[in-house]
Design a protein around this motif. Structure first.
Motif, PDB file in Angstrom:
ATOM      1  N   LEU A  40       0.809  -1.213   0.000  1.00 46.52           N
ATOM      2  CA  LEU A  40       0.000   0.000   0.000  1.00 46.52           C
ATOM      3  C   LEU A  40       0.842   1.263   0.000  1.00 46.52           C
ATOM      4  O   LEU A  40       0.608   2.179  -0.801  1.00 46.52           O
ATOM      5  CB  LEU A  40      -0.928  -0.003   1.220  1.00 46.52           C
ATOM      6  CG  LEU A  40      -2.034  -1.058   1.263  1.00 46.52           C
ATOM      7  CD1 LEU A  40      -2.802  -0.948   2.572  1.00 46.52           C
ATOM      8  CD2 LEU A  40      -2.966  -0.924   0.081  1.00 46.52           C
ATOM      9  N   GLN A  41       1.810   1.336   0.914  1.00 47.66           N
ATOM     10  CA  GLN A  41       2.563   2.568   1.110  1.00 47.66           C
ATOM     11  C   GLN A  41       3.887   2.590   0.352  1.00 47.66           C
ATOM     12  O   GLN A  41       4.383   3.653   0.027  1.00 47.66           O
ATOM     13  CB  GLN A  41       2.820   2.796   2.614  1.00 47.66           C
ATOM     14  CG  GLN A  41       1.600   2.616   3.498  1.00 47.66           C
ATOM     15  CD  GLN A  41       0.437   3.547   3.121  1.00 47.66           C
ATOM     16  OE1 GLN A  41       0.577   4.457   2.303  1.00 47.66           O
ATOM     17  NE2 GLN A  41      -0.720   3.330   3.735  1.00 47.66           N
ATOM     18  N   PHE A  98      -1.355   6.047   0.638  1.00 47.50           N
ATOM     19  CA  PHE A  98      -2.693   5.453   0.712  1.00 47.50           C
ATOM     20  C   PHE A  98      -3.311   5.849   2.047  1.00 47.50           C
ATOM     21  O   PHE A  98      -2.829   5.463   3.111  1.00 47.50           O
ATOM     22  CB  PHE A  98      -2.596   3.922   0.614  1.00 47.50           C
ATOM     23  CG  PHE A  98      -3.921   3.234   0.444  1.00 47.50           C
ATOM     24  CD1 PHE A  98      -4.421   2.943  -0.812  1.00 47.50           C
ATOM     25  CD2 PHE A  98      -4.683   2.882   1.556  1.00 47.50           C
ATOM     26  CE1 PHE A  98      -5.640   2.308  -0.974  1.00 47.50           C
ATOM     27  CE2 PHE A  98      -5.900   2.251   1.409  1.00 47.50           C
ATOM     28  CZ  PHE A  98      -6.376   1.960   0.144  1.00 47.50           C
TER      29      PHE A  98
END
Length: 404
Positions: free
Chosen positions: A215-216, A359
């Motif tokens: 995600l990150q 995100f």
């Protein structure tokens, strides 16, 4: 029998080498084939072990066997239904590619392979199971990796691959070499329940790291397909090597459950891996890619023993509804959180924003992300919720989109 086993191993090897020679493979394609092979080894090993346990088939050979499985057949299958077929037909859809192979070829000759394989009454069900869980995902993993698409699915498949290696393949190899058996069902019920709970916690550490990198970091946990950003939030605010710690703790718990000191000793492998490969990778890769953020992060975040409170360089914001009694209770609960600011608004949906993330989260996921600012225990709880809520939300979105 010997000739057949050589063909099942060297046939896929020769096919792969031929395709590598004929095609001008990019570095990305080579990595894709390697990932497909690793996933195939883990998934085929686990799938065939379940097939033996279910009585779908069994093998009639006693050489080069691991956990009742012929090692050469497992490796050959991982090569064939991974880089072998993908390099041969890179532009063919995986389902179209594998369906005639599995049902037409593999299914037709499977029951005639005695005495190598003795088919059980439901052997075709086992063939379909291995097709769905091992062969098809391996081809998709290769395709998505080469095209650099479907990152969440790639990370999920790599997590499955890693789990298969940690929990099944490596312990089986250790017990093959040093002695031991998978007598899981012979253990007392309370030890099975306790071990399952402990392994869930140790696995959560590694899976949470995988999700954070996806995600990150916008990449995978495998250095061959690295992240595009330095991840320093979530579980990485407490620990710099969560996946290695997860593997080491899992081997300790699993070895204690199996009463096998050699499986427990495998945790030393994780330590050696960190001291050697990981530190070398950090010095030569992360420092080069993130020269500004990495040295400061490394100085504050430990490798093996998690911090109790997170190390965060920027302040995140949790937006809450001022008119909600529940939101006011949440704000009171989070008043001691590190680097977290509460901002009141008239929006009934909570939102979490962090300058170090790409995100952001809303609704219940925003509360889960904010909980990671309190301490390591709450960070694990928050990650557990994200691992459940985010896939469920994506799935419901696809269903609603399909209905429209």
């Amino acid at each position: 029998m010997i000739l057949l086993r050589w063909v099942l191993l060297l046939g896929p090897v020769c096919l792969m080498l031929l395709m590598v020679f004929l095609r001008n493979l990019t570095k990305r394609a080579q990595i894709a084939g390697f990932f497909a092979f690793l996933y195939g080894v883990a998934a085929i090993f686990v799938g065939h072990s379940l097939a033996l346990w279910s009585g779908w088939w069994h093998y009639g050979w006693d050489a080069l066997m691991v956990n009742g499985l012929p090692a050469d057949v497992i490796i050959g299958g991982a090569i064939l239904f991974g880089p072998g077929l993908y390099f041969s037909f890179p532009n063919t859809r995986p389902l179209i590619l594998l369906l005639p192979v599995i049902i037409g070829l593999h299914g037709a000759i499977f029951s005639s392979l005695e005495p190598l394989v003795f088919a059980g009454p439901n052997w075709f069900l086992g063939v379909l199971f291995v097709f769905a869980t091992a062969h098809l995902p391996a081809i998709y993993l290769a395709k998505w990796t080469e095209t650099d698409t479907q990152l969440p699915f790639r990370c999920a498949l790599l997590a499955i691959m890693t789990g298969g290696m940690i929990f099944v393949v490596i312990p089986s190899l250790i017990m093959k070499a040093m002695g031991g058996t998978w007598d899981v069902l012979d253990r007392p019920t309370w030890t099975i329940v306790l071990t399952t709970g402990l392994l869930a916690i140790t696995s959560l550490i590694g899976i949470a790291a995988n999700q954070s990198l996806c995600l990150q970091g916008q990449g995978t946990p495998i250095p061959l397909d690295p992240t595009k950003r330095l991840v320093s939030t979530g579980i990485y605010a407490y620990l710099s090597n969560p996946m290695q710690l997860s593997a080491a703790l899992s081997w300790l718990v699993l070895g204690a459950f199996l009463h096998n000191i050699w499986v427990m000793a495998a945790s030393l492998m994780a330590w050696v891996f960190v001291q050697g490969m990981v530190r070398w990778h950090h010095r030569n890769d992360l420092l080069k890619r993130f020269p500004v953020g990495w040295p400061d992060y490394k100085a504050k975040v430990p490798e093996w023993f998690p911090r109790w409170h997170p190390s965060l360089k920027t302040c995140a914001t949790l937006h809450l509804d001022a008119s909600s009694r529940l939101h006011r209770r949440v704000a009171l609960w989070l008043c001691s959180a590190t680097q977290l600011r509460i901002q009141w608004s008239d929006d009934p949906l909570p939102r979490y924003e962090n300058p170090d993330n790409v995100f952001d989260f809303d609704r219940s996921c925003a509360i889960a992300a904010a909980a990671m600012h309190k301490n390591f225990a709450y960070a694990l709880v928050g990650h557990a919720w994200l691992l459940l809520a985010l896939p469920a939300r994506s799935l419901s979105g696809w269903i609603l989109k399909g209905q429209r």
